[in-house]
Design a protein around this motif. Structure first.
Motif, PDB file in Angstrom:
ATOM      1  N   GLU A 292     -49.607  -5.932 113.544  1.00 36.12           N
ATOM      2  CA  GLU A 292     -50.023  -7.292 113.046  1.00 36.12           C
ATOM      3  C   GLU A 292     -51.261  -7.785 113.695  1.00 36.12           C
ATOM      4  O   GLU A 292     -52.198  -8.551 112.988  1.00 36.12           O
ATOM      5  N   MET A 293     -51.706  -7.528 114.931  1.00 39.01           N
ATOM      6  CA  MET A 293     -52.828  -7.792 115.507  1.00 39.01           C
ATOM      7  C   MET A 293     -54.036  -7.086 114.934  1.00 39.01           C
ATOM      8  O   MET A 293     -55.064  -7.714 115.040  1.00 39.01           O
TER       9      MET A 293
ATOM     10  N   ILE B 133     -46.205  -8.358 109.005  1.00 38.65           N
ATOM     11  CA  ILE B 133     -47.028  -9.483 108.335  1.00 38.65           C
ATOM     12  C   ILE B 133     -48.395  -9.116 108.223  1.00 38.65           C
ATOM     13  O   ILE B 133     -49.354  -8.752 109.311  1.00 38.65           O
TER      14      ILE B 133
ATOM     15  N   LEU C 250     -46.192  -5.048 116.573  1.00 41.50           N
ATOM     16  CA  LEU C 250     -47.011  -6.184 116.946  1.00 41.50           C
ATOM     17  C   LEU C 250     -48.331  -5.810 117.020  1.00 41.50           C
ATOM     18  O   LEU C 250     -49.344  -6.610 116.643  1.00 41.50           O
TER      19      LEU C 250
ATOM     20  N   PHE D 192     -48.201 -18.044 102.697  1.00 42.77           N
ATOM     21  CA  PHE D 192     -47.201 -17.705 103.792  1.00 42.77           C
ATOM     22  C   PHE D 192     -46.073 -18.771 103.616  1.00 42.77           C
ATOM     23  O   PHE D 192     -44.981 -18.435 103.848  1.00 42.77           O
TER      24      PHE D 192
ATOM     25  N   PHE E 231     -51.689 -10.623 108.134  1.00 41.37           N
ATOM     26  CA  PHE E 231     -52.563 -11.700 108.255  1.00 41.37           C
ATOM     27  C   PHE E 231     -53.838 -11.756 107.539  1.00 41.37           C
ATOM     28  O   PHE E 231     -54.457 -12.751 107.351  1.00 41.37           O
TER      29      PHE E 231
ATOM     30  N   PHE F 293     -44.579  -6.747 103.732  1.00 43.83           N
ATOM     31  CA  PHE F 293     -43.477  -7.185 104.760  1.00 43.83           C
ATOM     32  C   PHE F 293     -42.314  -6.057 104.515  1.00 43.83           C
ATOM     33  O   PHE F 293     -41.564  -5.639 105.387  1.00 43.83           O
TER      34      PHE F 293
END
Lengths: 262, 329, 291
Positions: free
Chosen positions: C96-97, C35, C93, C226, C37, C29
Motif C-alpha cells: 500500500e505504501m 488498497i 502494508l 474511496f 491509493f 482490493f
C-alpha cells in the motif's frame, strides 16, 4: 477432581459447512488432554472458539480460574481471555519477528504491566522497575525452555523449532491454569519432538496447569496425554485413555487407519 | 564508545547539530528557515512513525491536523491574546479530540478505513480553512507572532531553538514509549494481530492510542510552523503533505526514533540541493519523482530505511576487517 | 421538479465516473487484498498521455482513448509485476505504501513530460443539449452514462458467468485455496491491476473536459470513489458501483437544495455516521479472518 475447562454442545458453521458439530468435553485440573482427528476435522476451529477468535453459533464454554471462580467465555473479547489464565499458541507460530526473543516472551506478560502510555513515555521509575522484574521472569521462562543463551537475538532470524519454543515460553508468563497448544511438534524433527514432549510434561508439573493440545504426531499424543478426544468432521468419535482410543474401531476407521497408509 | 551508544546522548547530539545554524556566525537566515522546516516536519514525522512504523496504520489526514493546530494557535494568541503555553495546550487538544473521535469510528474496522476516513476528513478540514475566513483569513491566510514564553518574546533564532529543544524532548519520549510495554504491544499488533490479541493486547485501544499520539505530535508541529513562519494559509495542509510525512518516515527508517529526523532532512534538503544544480534545478516535479522512487527502493530493497545505511557500512567494513584478521591467523 | 431531475441526471453522470474508479479500487482490493491509493493519480497521468496522443500524434479521439486505455493496462500490469510482486516477503502494508509512492512518482512525472500548464480536453460529442420534458441533457453525458453502464454490465457478466470470473472470485475469497486448485492467482491479480488502471484512465478521460487536464484533476473523483467503496462495502463488486451513483446524486441534491459549499462535507459526515451503524457498508458482509 475439579474441572478447568468445560465445553458443552459447541457448534459453528462457515457458510453452510459445519466445522464443529455439537462437541462436548471437559478438562480436569493438571490434566494433559489431547484432541486428535484427521485434517480438516475442526480441531483448530475448536481452539479458536474457546479463545473467542471465532464466535461459536451455539454451546457454552466455561473456564474456572486459579481462584476457583467460573467464567463463561462466550462473547468475551479475545484479549480478555489470557487475563483469566488461559493462554494459547498457534498452528503456524505467531511470533513478532521484529522483536528480540525476550521481548516476544515479555509480550506474554502484557496484561501484568501496570504502566499506561504516559507513565511509559516519561519512563516513571516504578514502571521501569516492573519492566526489569518481568524481564527477569521472562529470562527464567526462556531458561526453562533452553533459550536463555539467545534471549537478545531477533526472533525473525530463528529456525522454526526455536520459534515453537519461543511461543511455548511466552505462554508461561501469565501464570496459566490452562495452556492450549496447537500442533506444538508440527515441523519439528524426532529429536526436537522428544525434547518437546519432556518440556510439555515438565510445564504441566512445574506450573501446576492443565494442557490441551492438538497434534498429528501420534507418538507424542499417546505418550503424553492423560486423556484423548478423537473428532472427525467436527463430531466427537471417542474419548478415553491412549489405549482406549487406539482400540476404538471408529477412530481406527476415521483416522489411524488412514494415517498408516500415509 | 559506550557513551555514544547512549540514546539520550545521541538525541542531544542531533539537537546540537540542528542548533549549529544559530550557534555559528555568518550563517544566512535562509539556512535557519530551511532547518526549521526540517524540524517541524520531523516532529510531525515522529508522530507518524508511532502510527505507521510502530503500529502499522496509514493516515492521510495528519497535514490537516497540523493546519488545525496552526490556525488555532494563531487565532488564540493573536485575536484572543491568550498566553502561548495555554494556547498551545488548546491548539493541541483539538486534533487530539478529533483524532479520538475519528479513530474510534475508523480504527474498529479494517486497517484501510482509517486511511480513507482521514483522507476525507482532511479534505473537509481544508474546506473549512478556506471558508471560515473570520477564523482563518480564507485564501490569504492568518498571521501570527513569535511567541512570548515566561515574559520573554522569542526572536526568530529563539523560536527555532525552542523547536529544536521540543524535537529532542519528543525523541526521548518516543524512545521511552517504544521501549516499554506500550511499544511492544504496538509492534506486536502490527506484526501479528492474532498473537497480540491472544497475549491480551486490546488491539482497538492500542490503535487508538497510537493515532492519538500522532495527532498530538502533528498538532505540535503545526504550532511550531505557525509561530516560526508567522503566517498560515490553506495551501500547505493538503493530502500531499500527509503523503510526504509518510514518505519521510519510510525513507528515514520506519519503526526507528531517528528515522523521521533523517527523513525530514532528506525531504527538505534534497530539493534545496537540486535547486543549486544547473539544468536539473529547472525541471518541475523532479524532487517529487525522486522522493517517490527513493521510497519504493527503500520499501522493496532496504525496508530498514536510510538511518541504517551508516551502520550497514560499518558492519560490512567490520565483517571484512574481521575476516581478514581471521585469515591472518 | 424539473430541477430535481436535472440534478439527478447530473448526479448520474458524475456517479458514472466514481463508479469506474471505485470498480478499479475494488477489483484490486478483492484480488490482491490491498488498497490502491494511486488509482486516481494513474488515471490523471493517463489523461495526460491521451492528450499527448491527440495533440502530438494527431490521433482522433475515438482511437486515442482506447489506445490510452491499452497503455494503461500495460502500465497496471507492469506495476503489479515489478513492484507489487517483486519480492515474496513484502507485506501488504508495504504494498500500500508503494502505491502511495506511485502517487508522488506520477505527480512528478506528469509536469516533467507534458508541461505544467493546464490542457483543455474536448468532449466526445460536442452537440448541444437535448431537452426532455424540460430536463436538459448533453449527448456527451448520455454517452458517458452509456459507456459506464456497458462496461459495468460486461464486467459483471464476466465475473458471474465465465470461468475467468470464477477464477477472480475464487482468488478474492481465498488466494491460498485458489492457488492450490490450479487458479493462476498471479495472473488474476495482474489482470485486475491492468483492468483497474484502464478503468481509472477512462474515468479521467471523462472528467477531463470538465476540469481540464491538470495534476489535481482526479483528486475529488479519487476521494469520492474511496468513499463509495466504503459506503457500498469492499467485500462485493456491485456495492461500490451502486454507492457511486448514490453519492453522485446525493451530492448534487444536497448542493442544490442545501448548500453548494457544504454538500460534500455534509455527505461525508452522513456516511461516517452510517459506517458507525453498518461498519461493512450497504451490501458488505463481515470478513472472517482465518487464524
Amino acid at each position: 477432581m475439579s474441572q478447568v475447562l468445560s465445553v458443552k454442545n459447541l457448534s459453528i458453521s462457515f457458510g453452510g459447512l459445519r466445522a464443529v458439530d455439537d462437541l462436548s468435553f471437559s478438562i480436569d485440573r493438571h490434566e494433559i488432554y489431547g484432541l486428535i482427528g484427521p485434517n480438516g476435522a475442526g480441531k483448530t476451529t475448536v481452539f479458536n472458539c474457546i479463545t473467542q477468535f471465532y464466535k461459536p453459533d451455539t454451546g457454552e464454554i466455561r473456564f474456572t480460574d486459579q481462584k476457583g471462580r467460573e467464567h463463561l467465555l462466550n462473547g468475551m473479547p479475545p484479549h480478555k481471555i489470557i487475563g483469566l489464565g488461559l493462554v494459547r499458541t498457534f498452528q503456524n507460530t505467531e511470533i513478532i519477528r521484529e522483536l528480540p526473543i525476550i521481548d516476544n516472551v515479555l509480550l506474554g506478560a502484557h496484561t501484568e504491566f501496570k504502566a499506561g502510555v504516559l507513565a511509559n513515555m516519561f519512563a516513571m521509575p516504578w514502571a521501569r522497575k516492573q519492566e526489569r522484574e518481568l524481564r527477569k521472569k521472562a529470562m527464567e521462562a526462556l531458561k526453562y525452555c533452553g533459550l536463555d543463551q539467545i534471549a537478545n537475538e531477533y526472533a525473525g532470524a530463528q529456525p522454526y523449532g526455536v520459534l515453537k519454543l519461543i511461543e511455548l515460553a511466552r505462554t508461561l508468563m501469565c501464570e496459566p491454569s490452562l495452556i492450549i497448544l496447537d500442533e506444538p511438534a508440527g515441523g519439528l524433527n524426532d529429536a526436537e519432538t522428544e525434547r518437546l514432549t519432556e518440556l510439555i510434561r515438565g510445564i504441566a508439573r512445574d506450573h501446576h496447569c492443565a494442557i490441551l493440545l492438538v497434534e498429528h504426531d501420534m507418538k507424542l499424543v499417546m505418550g503424553l496425554c492423560h486423556r484423548i478426544c478423537a473428532i472427525s468432521f467436527g463430531k466427537k468419535l471417542a474419548e478415553g485413555t491412549a489405549a482406549e482410543i487406539q482400540e476404538n474401531a471408529l477412530v481406527q476407521d476415521a483416522y489411524l487407519g488412514k494415517e498408516d497408509e500415509a | 564508545m559506550r557513551l555514544i551508544r547512549n540514546k539520550y546522548l545521541q538525541y542531544l547530539l542531533v539537537g546540537v547539530a540542528f542548533l549549529l545554524p544559530v550557534l555559528l556566525r555568518g550563517v544566512p537566515t535562509a539556512t535557519v528557515t530551511l532547518a526549521a522546516s526540517m524540524v517541524y516536519t520531523a516532529i510531525a514525522g515522529l508522530g507518524i512513525n508511532v502510527l505507521l512504523g510502530y503500529s502499522g496504520q496509514i493516515s492521510l489526514g495528519h497535514a490537516a491536523f497540523m493546519g488545525l493546530s496552526a490556525y488555532l494557535s494563531a487565532y488564540l494568541t493573536k485575536q484572543l491574546e491568550l498566553p502561548f503555553i495555554l494556547s498551545v495546550l488548546i491548539a493541541v487538544a483539538a486534533p487530539l479530540l478529533i483524532g479520538l473521535i475519528l479513530g474510534a469510528i475508523a480504527v474498529r474496522l479494517e486497517g484501510f478505513y482509517l486511511a480513507i476516513a482521514t483522507l476525507g476528513f482532511g479534505e473537509i478540514l481544508r474546506q473549512l480553512f478556506i471558508e471560515m475566513d473570520w477564523f482563518t483569513g480564507g485564501f490569504s491566510g492568518a498571521s501570527a507572532t513569535y511567541p512570548t514564553i515566561f515574559g520573554q518574546t522569542l526572536t526568530k533564532n529563539g523560536m527555532y531553538t525552542f523547536m529544536v529543544c521540543l524535537l529532542v524532548v519528543l525523541m526521548m519520549l518516543v524512545h521511552n514509549l517504544v521501549h516499554s510495554s506500550t511499544g511492544r504491544a504496538m509492534i506486536a499488533m502490527k506484526s501479528s494481530r492474532s498473537a497480540a490479541m491472544a497475549m491480551g493486547v486490546n488491539v482497538f485501544q492500542y490503535k487508538l492510542i497510537s493515532f492519538a499520539i500522532s495527532s498530538v505530535f502533528a498538532g505540535l508541529a503545526g504550532v511550531c510552523y505557525v509561530h516560526f513562519f508567522r503566517h498560515v494559509d490553506p495551501t500547505v495542509w493538503t493530502a500531499g503533505l500527509s503523503l510526504n510525512l509518510i514518505a519521510l518516515v519510510v525513507i528515514g527508517g520506519a519503526a526507528t526514533v531517528g528515522g523521521a529526523v533523517v527523513g525530514a532532512v532528506v525531504m527538505h534538503g534534497l530539493p534545496e540541493l537540486m535547486k543549486e544544480m544547473p539544468i536539473i534545478g529547472e525541471i518541475p516535479g523532479l524532487p517529487l519523482l525522486i522522493v517517490g522512487i527513493l521510497m519504493i527502493i527503500i520499501l522493496i530493497f532496504y525496508p530498514r530505511g536510510l538511518i541504517f545505511v551508516p551502520r550497514g557500512i560499518i558492519d560490512s567494513i567490520k565483517k571484512r576487517f574481521g575476516n581478514a584478521k581471521k585469515g591472518e591467523v | 421538479m424539473v430541477e430535481f431531475f436535472q440534478q439527478v441526471v447530473g448526479g448520474i453522470e458524475t456517479g458514472s465516473m466514481y463508479a469506474l474508479a471505485s470498480m478499479g479500487l475494488v477489483l484490486i482490493f478483492q484480488t490482491a487484498k490491498i488498497i490502491n491509493f494511486s488509482q486516481g493519480t494513474l488515471g490523471m497521468f493517463m489523461a495526460y498521455v491521451c492528450t499527448g496522443l491527440i495533440l502530438e500524434l494527431q490521433m482522433p479521439m475515438w482511437a486515442a482513448v482506447p489506445a490510452a486505455m491499452g497503455i494503461a493496462m500495460l502500465l497496471g500490469a507492469l506495476i503489479d509485476h515489478f513492484l507489487m510482486n517483486s519480492k515474496q516477503n513484502i507485506t501488504n502494508l508495504s504494498r500500500e505504501m508503494i502505491t502511495l509512492a506511485l502517487i508522488m512518482i506520477f505527480q512528478g512525472l506528469a509536469p516533467m513530460l507534458f508541461g505544467a500548464n493546464e490542457t483543455p480536453f474536448s468532449k466526445f460529442i460536442s452537440a448541444s443539449a437535448l431537452d426532455i420534458g424540460g430536463v436538459k441533457i448533453l449527448p456527451n453525458s448520455l454517452l458517458i452514462i452509456g459507456i459506464t453502464c456497458a462496461i459495468m454490465a460486461t464486467l459483471f457478466i464476466i465475473l458471474e458467468k465465465t470461468t475467468l470470473g470464477v477464477a477472480v472470485r475464487a482468488t478474492a475469497s481465498n488466494p491460498q485455496t485458489a492457488r492450490l486448485q490450479g487458479i493462476p492467482v498471479k495472473l488474476v491479480t495482474l489482470g485486475s491491476w491492468a483492468v483497474a488502471t484502464a478503468l481509472g484512465c477512462l474515468a479521467a478521460v471523462m472528467v477531463a473536459p470538465l476540469k481540464n487536464v491538470t495534476v489535481s484533476m482526479m483528486d475529488s473523483i479519487h476521494l469520492n470513489s474511496f468513499i463509495a467503496a466504503v459506503l457500498g462495502g469492499f467485500s462485493t463488486f456491485y456495492g461500490p458501483v451502486v454507492a457511486s451513483f448514490i453519492i453522485g446524486i446525493a451530492n448534487n441534491l444536497l448542493g442544490y437544495y442545501v448548500s453548494t459549499k457544504w454538500s460534500l462535507p455534509m455527505l461525508y459526515a452522513l456516511i461516517l455516521l452510517f459506517i458507525v451503524l453498518r461498519p461493512n457498508g450497504l451490501f458488505g458482509k463481515k470478513i472472517v479472518k482465518k487464524v
